[in-house]
Design a protein around this motif. Structure first.
Motif, mmCIF file in Angstrom:
data_model
loop_
_atom_site.group_PDB
_atom_site.id
_atom_site.type_symbol
_atom_site.label_atom_id
_atom_site.label_comp_id
_atom_site.label_asym_id
_atom_site.label_seq_id
_atom_site.Cartn_x
_atom_site.Cartn_y
_atom_site.Cartn_z
ATOM 1 N N LYS A 334 0.802 -1.228 0.000
ATOM 2 C CA LYS A 334 0.000 0.000 0.000
ATOM 3 C C LYS A 334 0.833 1.276 0.000
ATOM 4 N N SER A 335 2.119 1.184 0.306
ATOM 5 C CA SER A 335 2.947 2.395 0.361
ATOM 6 C C SER A 335 3.284 2.927 -1.024
ATOM 7 N N GLY A 336 3.150 2.096 -2.055
ATOM 8 C CA GLY A 336 3.516 2.516 -3.398
ATOM 9 C C GLY A 336 4.973 2.308 -3.728
ATOM 10 N N ILE A 337 5.728 1.678 -2.824
ATOM 11 C CA ILE A 337 7.141 1.380 -3.074
ATOM 12 C C ILE A 337 7.282 -0.098 -3.410
ATOM 13 N N ALA A 338 7.977 -0.399 -4.504
ATOM 14 C CA ALA A 338 8.256 -1.778 -4.893
ATOM 15 C C ALA A 338 9.628 -2.167 -4.371
ATOM 16 N N TYR A 339 9.728 -3.408 -3.884
ATOM 17 C CA TYR A 339 10.986 -3.943 -3.385
ATOM 18 C C TYR A 339 11.291 -5.245 -4.128
ATOM 19 N N THR A 340 12.571 -5.511 -4.350
ATOM 20 C CA THR A 340 12.994 -6.847 -4.766
ATOM 21 C C THR A 340 13.857 -7.450 -3.659
ATOM 22 N N LEU A 341 13.684 -8.763 -3.491
ATOM 23 C CA LEU A 341 14.369 -9.517 -2.443
ATOM 24 C C LEU A 341 14.981 -10.743 -3.077
ATOM 25 N N VAL A 342 16.029 -11.264 -2.506
ATOM 26 C CA VAL A 342 16.572 -12.543 -2.940
ATOM 27 C C VAL A 342 15.715 -13.631 -2.309
ATOM 28 N N ALA A 343 15.178 -14.530 -3.140
ATOM 29 C CA ALA A 343 14.173 -15.474 -2.671
ATOM 30 C C ALA A 343 14.687 -16.398 -1.569
ATOM 31 N N ASP A 344 15.944 -16.799 -1.645
ATOM 32 C CA ASP A 344 16.461 -17.714 -0.626
ATOM 33 C C ASP A 344 17.203 -16.987 0.496
ATOM 34 N N ARG A 345 17.081 -15.652 0.512
ATOM 35 C CA ARG A 345 17.684 -14.854 1.580
ATOM 36 C C ARG A 345 16.966 -13.508 1.595
ATOM 37 N N LEU A 346 15.796 -13.471 2.207
ATOM 38 C CA LEU A 346 14.914 -12.304 2.098
ATOM 39 C C LEU A 346 15.512 -11.055 2.712
ATOM 40 N N GLY A 347 16.368 -11.198 3.704
ATOM 41 C CA GLY A 347 17.125 -10.042 4.143
ATOM 42 C C GLY A 347 16.717 -9.414 5.458
ATOM 43 N N GLY A 348 15.606 -9.846 6.072
ATOM 44 C CA GLY A 348 15.201 -9.268 7.345
ATOM 45 C C GLY A 348 14.739 -7.824 7.190
ATOM 46 N N VAL A 349 14.813 -7.060 8.269
ATOM 47 C CA VAL A 349 14.371 -5.664 8.243
ATOM 48 C C VAL A 349 15.320 -4.833 7.391
ATOM 49 N N GLY A 350 14.775 -4.172 6.372
ATOM 50 C CA GLY A 350 15.579 -3.314 5.498
ATOM 51 C C GLY A 350 16.522 -4.062 4.584
ATOM 52 N N GLY A 351 16.254 -5.347 4.319
ATOM 53 C CA GLY A 351 17.199 -6.159 3.553
ATOM 54 C C GLY A 351 16.888 -6.293 2.080
#
Length: 468
Positions: A334-351
């Motif tokens: 809902k914030s309008g910001i898109a993020y990409t994450l590494v699927a096998d290492r999502l990264g935690g907070v701010g990752g």
């Protein structure tokens, strides 16, 4: 945690002998009437499940990864209206296609099998009285019956759905896709909170012989609910597993896409929880993408660095299902910001690997290769995700509430909810190539592509178009 109570052999034989209730309207005698046992398991013995065919659509967005891509769909021509099946209630879930049958479920708790060519009712089965609006503490669907898209299991031959019943009870039912005979039934209540405050809106998923069921709250975010995923054996026999978001309240897993399966993990998006900016206690598991193992342990998570502020302003990630793009997960809430994450290492907070301004995403995106078609509150938008996870914006087509898109036949198909239209867009340019009038449709409506047919659930039943 719910447990299984096995129905007696005699009672099960009576249920099977009753056979499917074949009718073009609401069946008169619901299966789960007062006094009928509410727990049953699949009987042993030889059965022949309905075989899947090329072009079938057995789960939300066609596959367990929720890609929304139909490679066997007919090339875009001049689609014309083929039939409309007026059913006993609104069809919020995406219609399924299994072996020449269209399977659809209504808010009156009736599951239908329709002839894909004509729309004629092959069988129908009512599974109980839905919850009425007067019973619910808030919400925008009344009556409230089957909302989440069902799933078909080609091993057992059953189509599974979760019915919300009067009193706020939740019941998983497994019906023979060939006949509508009820073969599995068990209570599936979230282990925390008030059961009537939970809504089962996310599509069911089939994973390693088990049905995954996601729960969020009602529209209005009222009362005591906690985001939950349950896992139930597709045979109906065995323990129910549960994952509950570790927040004191909220954290709904309500996106229409439900659980997204990628390899040995199931990904879900979680809504706003109780912890907000300035609150003590730290991260509470909300406003997140979670990776769950088959036994429903949390293996990994991602949350934006400003998750607490998102919670306070209702700007969480829970409105969109995670989208799997190669080795990455794409999410935009809902914030309008898109993020990409590494699927096998999502990264935690701010990752996150990367982020970009996108739009307020709702429903489920379609993913074709490295391209994401994102349904927004006011548009459909095209993005691409590079091998390094970076995000590139493409075209953006204004729509008054984009439904979850699908891709097939050389077009991207997306509902314009506000105008009652189904649009076929050029994948490269976003140009509108065809527009079909569909009338009143539910929020986040998603079309189904099967061979030459385009199917859509409406507030009155199912409408079909065919390529000409």
């Amino acid at each position: 945690m719910p447990t299984t109570r096995t129905i007696s052999v005699l009672a099960l034989m009576l249920l099977l002998a009753a056979g499917p209730a074949c009718t073009t309207h609401r069946p008169a005698a619901p299966w789960l009437a007062t006094g009928v046992p509410s727990s049953a398991r699949l009987p042993t013995g030889a059965r022949t499940p309905v075989a899947l065919r090329a072009g079938d659509w057995p789960t939300y967005q066609r596959d367990a990864a929720r890609s929304g891509v139909a490679p066997e769909a007919a090339a875009l021509g001049q689609p014309v209206h083929a039939w409309t099946a007026a059913l006993d209630g609104a069809v919020y879930g995406q219609p399924l296609v299994v072996g020449g049958r269209v399977l659809a479920a209504t808010e009156h708790n009736t599951v239908y099998a329709l002839d894909a060519a004509t729309g004629a009712v092959l069988w129908s089965r009512n599974v109980g009285t839905p919850a009425q609006g007067s019973e619910l503490p808030c919400g925008n669907i009344a009556p409230l019956g089957i909302t989440g898209t069902p799933v078909y299991d080609p091993v057992t031959g059953l189509v599974f759905a979760v019915a919300e019943l009067s009193g706020g009870r939740h019941q998983l039912v497994g019906l023979d896709a060939a006949t509508g005979a009820p073969l599995v039934s068990r209570e599936v209540e979230p282990p925390r909170g008030q059961r009537i405050a939970h809504q089962q809106r996310g599509a069911l998923a089939l994973w390693q012989g088990r049905v995954l069921i996601a729960y969020g709250g009602l529209y209005g975010d009222c009362s005591d609910y906690v985001g939950t995923v349950l896992s139930v054996p597709a045979t109906g026999d065995g323990p129910t597993l549960a994952y509950t978001v570790p927040t004191s309240r909220g954290g709904g897993i309500w996106s229409p896409g439900g659980a997204v399966i990628g390899g040995d993990r199931a990904f879900v998006a979680v809504g706003n929880g109780a912890a907000t900016e300035g609150a003590s206690g730290g991260y509470d598991g909300s406003d997140s993408v979670l990776a769950l193992t088959a036994d429903l342990r949390r293996a990994d998570f991602f949350a934006p660095a400003d998750w607490a502020q998102d919670n306070a302003q209702d700007l969480d990630l829970g409105s969109l299902a995670p989208a799997l793009v190669g080795r990455h997960v794409f999410i935009a809430g809902k914030s309008g910001i898109a993020y990409t994450l590494v699927a096998d290492r999502l990264g935690g907070v701010g990752g996150q690997v990367a982020q970009a301004q996108a739009c307020r995403g709702f429903g489920a995106a379609a993913v074709d290769g490295d391209t994401v078609y994102l349904p927004c509150a006011d548009a459909l938008a095209r993005f691409s995700v590079a091998a390094d996870g970076s995000i590139k914006a493409g075209w953006r087509v204004p729509l008054h509430g984009a439904g979850s898109p699908v891709v097939g036949g050389g077009a991207v198909w997306a509902v314009d909810h506000g105008h009652g239209l189904l649009n076929a867009l050029d994948p490269a340019s976003g140009q509108v190539r065809r527009q079909l009038t569909v009338g009143s449709v539910p929020d986040f409506a998603a079309p189904t592509l099967s061979g030459p047919r385009i199917l859509l659930g409406t507030l009155n039943g199912v409408t079909a178009f065919v390529e000409s």
